[in-house]
Design a protein around this motif. Sequence first.
Motif, PDB file in Angstrom:
ATOM      1  N   SER A  41       0.823  -1.209   0.000  1.00  0.00           N
ATOM      2  CA  SER A  41       0.000   0.000   0.000  1.00  0.00           C
ATOM      3  C   SER A  41       0.860   1.264   0.000  1.00  0.00           C
ATOM      4  CB  SER A  41      -0.955   0.004   1.190  1.00  0.00           C
ATOM      5  OG  SER A  41      -0.226  -0.018   2.408  1.00  0.00           O
ATOM      6  N   ALA A  42       1.966   1.254   0.726  1.00  0.00           N
ATOM      7  CA  ALA A  42       2.868   2.410   0.756  1.00  0.00           C
ATOM      8  C   ALA A  42       3.523   2.602  -0.616  1.00  0.00           C
ATOM      9  CB  ALA A  42       3.931   2.237   1.829  1.00  0.00           C
ATOM     10  N   ILE A  43       3.892   1.508  -1.251  1.00  0.00           N
ATOM     11  CA  ILE A  43       4.473   1.581  -2.594  1.00  0.00           C
ATOM     12  C   ILE A  43       3.443   2.149  -3.565  1.00  0.00           C
ATOM     13  CG2 ILE A  43       5.408   0.243  -4.516  1.00  0.00           C
ATOM     14  CD1 ILE A  43       6.588  -1.697  -2.420  1.00  0.00           C
ATOM     15  N   SER A  44       2.209   1.686  -3.456  1.00  0.00           N
ATOM     16  CA  SER A  44       1.144   2.179  -4.342  1.00  0.00           C
ATOM     17  C   SER A  44       0.899   3.674  -4.146  1.00  0.00           C
ATOM     18  CB  SER A  44      -0.143   1.399  -4.110  1.00  0.00           C
ATOM     19  OG  SER A  44       0.029   0.055  -4.484  1.00  0.00           O
ATOM     20  N   GLU A  45       0.921   4.132  -2.899  1.00  0.00           N
ATOM     21  CA  GLU A  45       0.741   5.560  -2.621  1.00  0.00           C
ATOM     22  C   GLU A  45       1.851   6.385  -3.258  1.00  0.00           C
ATOM     23  OE1 GLU A  45       0.137   6.675   1.485  1.00  0.00           O
ATOM     24  OE2 GLU A  45      -1.113   4.897   1.806  1.00  0.00           O
ATOM     25  N   TYR A  46       3.088   5.914  -3.120  1.00  0.00           N
ATOM     26  CA  TYR A  46       4.209   6.649  -3.694  1.00  0.00           C
ATOM     27  C   TYR A  46       4.148   6.630  -5.221  1.00  0.00           C
ATOM     28  CZ  TYR A  46       8.830   8.526  -4.446  1.00  0.00           C
ATOM     29  OH  TYR A  46       9.868   9.310  -4.860  1.00  0.00           O
ATOM     30  N   LEU A  47       3.741   5.511  -5.791  1.00  0.00           N
ATOM     31  CA  LEU A  47       3.575   5.443  -7.250  1.00  0.00           C
ATOM     32  C   LEU A  47       2.543   6.457  -7.732  1.00  0.00           C
ATOM     33  CD1 LEU A  47       3.758   1.607  -7.878  1.00  0.00           C
ATOM     34  CD2 LEU A  47       5.209   3.338  -8.945  1.00  0.00           C
ATOM     35  N   ALA A  48       1.482   6.638  -6.970  1.00  0.00           N
ATOM     36  CA  ALA A  48       0.464   7.628  -7.343  1.00  0.00           C
ATOM     37  C   ALA A  48       1.062   9.038  -7.350  1.00  0.00           C
ATOM     38  CB  ALA A  48      -0.716   7.554  -6.380  1.00  0.00           C
ATOM     39  N   LYS A  49       1.955   9.324  -6.404  1.00  0.00           N
ATOM     40  CA  LYS A  49       2.624  10.624  -6.386  1.00  0.00           C
ATOM     41  C   LYS A  49       3.534  10.786  -7.604  1.00  0.00           C
ATOM     42  CE  LYS A  49       2.642  11.187  -1.387  1.00  0.00           C
ATOM     43  NZ  LYS A  49       3.464  11.233  -0.178  1.00  0.00           N
ATOM     44  N   LEU A  50       4.227   9.720  -7.968  1.00  0.00           N
ATOM     45  CA  LEU A  50       5.117   9.783  -9.136  1.00  0.00           C
ATOM     46  C   LEU A  50       4.343  10.036 -10.424  1.00  0.00           C
ATOM     47  CD1 LEU A  50       7.778   6.969  -8.539  1.00  0.00           C
ATOM     48  CD2 LEU A  50       8.115   9.437  -8.482  1.00  0.00           C
ATOM     49  N   GLU A  51       3.114   9.564 -10.488  1.00  0.00           N
ATOM     50  CA  GLU A  51       2.291   9.780 -11.681  1.00  0.00           C
ATOM     51  C   GLU A  51       2.071  11.274 -11.952  1.00  0.00           C
ATOM     52  OE1 GLU A  51       1.095   7.763 -14.032  1.00  0.00           O
ATOM     53  OE2 GLU A  51       2.074   6.056 -13.080  1.00  0.00           O
ATOM     54  N   LEU A 121      11.691   4.848 -14.858  1.00  0.00           N
ATOM     55  CA  LEU A 121      12.548   3.786 -14.308  1.00  0.00           C
ATOM     56  C   LEU A 121      12.245   3.560 -12.832  1.00  0.00           C
ATOM     57  CD1 LEU A 121      16.042   4.443 -15.912  1.00  0.00           C
ATOM     58  CD2 LEU A 121      14.569   2.464 -16.243  1.00  0.00           C
ATOM     59  N   GLU A 122      12.098   4.649 -12.095  1.00  0.00           N
ATOM     60  CA  GLU A 122      11.754   4.506 -10.682  1.00  0.00           C
ATOM     61  C   GLU A 122      10.386   3.847 -10.524  1.00  0.00           C
ATOM     62  OE1 GLU A 122      11.482   7.026  -6.515  1.00  0.00           O
ATOM     63  OE2 GLU A 122      11.730   8.126  -8.401  1.00  0.00           O
ATOM     64  N   LYS A 123       9.427   4.250 -11.346  1.00  0.00           N
ATOM     65  CA  LYS A 123       8.093   3.650 -11.273  1.00  0.00           C
ATOM     66  C   LYS A 123       8.144   2.148 -11.562  1.00  0.00           C
ATOM     67  CE  LYS A 123       5.068   5.828 -13.749  1.00  0.00           C
ATOM     68  NZ  LYS A 123       4.433   6.705 -14.749  1.00  0.00           N
ATOM     69  N   PHE A 124       8.887   1.761 -12.605  1.00  0.00           N
ATOM     70  CA  PHE A 124       8.973   0.340 -12.941  1.00  0.00           C
ATOM     71  C   PHE A 124       9.660  -0.448 -11.832  1.00  0.00           C
ATOM     72  CE2 PHE A 124       8.697   1.811 -17.512  1.00  0.00           C
ATOM     73  CZ  PHE A 124       7.378   1.411 -17.664  1.00  0.00           C
ATOM     74  N   ALA A 125      10.710   0.124 -11.242  1.00  0.00           N
ATOM     75  CA  ALA A 125      11.388  -0.560 -10.139  1.00  0.00           C
ATOM     76  C   ALA A 125      10.428  -0.756  -8.968  1.00  0.00           C
ATOM     77  CB  ALA A 125      12.622   0.234  -9.696  1.00  0.00           C
ATOM     78  N   LEU A 126       9.635   0.266  -8.670  1.00  0.00           N
ATOM     79  CA  LEU A 126       8.677   0.159  -7.563  1.00  0.00           C
ATOM     80  C   LEU A 126       7.548  -0.821  -7.882  1.00  0.00           C
ATOM     81  CD1 LEU A 126       8.541   3.894  -6.493  1.00  0.00           C
ATOM     82  CD2 LEU A 126       9.670   2.003  -5.298  1.00  0.00           C
ATOM     83  N   LYS A 127       7.114  -0.837  -9.134  1.00  0.00           N
ATOM     84  CA  LYS A 127       6.096  -1.815  -9.521  1.00  0.00           C
ATOM     85  C   LYS A 127       6.645  -3.229  -9.410  1.00  0.00           C
ATOM     86  CE  LYS A 127       3.473   1.227 -12.538  1.00  0.00           C
ATOM     87  NZ  LYS A 127       3.011   1.510 -13.905  1.00  0.00           N
TER      88      LYS A 127
END
Length: 155
Positions: A41-51, A121-127
Amino acid sequence: MESWNRMSADAVRTHTPDGVNRRIDERVEKCVRHMAEQERSAISEYLAKLEHQWDLNRVVTVAASAVTVLGLVAGAKDGRGWRVLSGVAAGLLLQHGIFGFGPLSELVRVLGARTRREIDLEKFALKALRGDFERIPHEGGPLARANAALVAAQS
């Protein structure tokens, strides 16, 4: 993790001093390592910020356009100097558009702006850490998982 980011064909990275590239890469590495210890969930929240994060091209385009408009508006009232500022800003924007890099890009880069590819790249690594891909091992600890995610994002 010195060699995970291999974007040699990127004009922005090529024209950016190594120290600035290294600082940006280290920030990504630190984030991915931190996220390797977090819940999905924390990873998903941060990914939303990166978007919603602005990339270098968007920052340069908005900044140069704003200065151009400001110069034109102020130039209508106060004279030639402001119009020259507009011309310089428009020229720098044109240079960035043609070559993919220029003095405005360098300034914005030093302030920490990243290219769209670096953000992706950061988004893909987090995914990958989140488990969206099968190539990332689930064993080996957070550092091993973070390293694998950064390498997988580059492939």
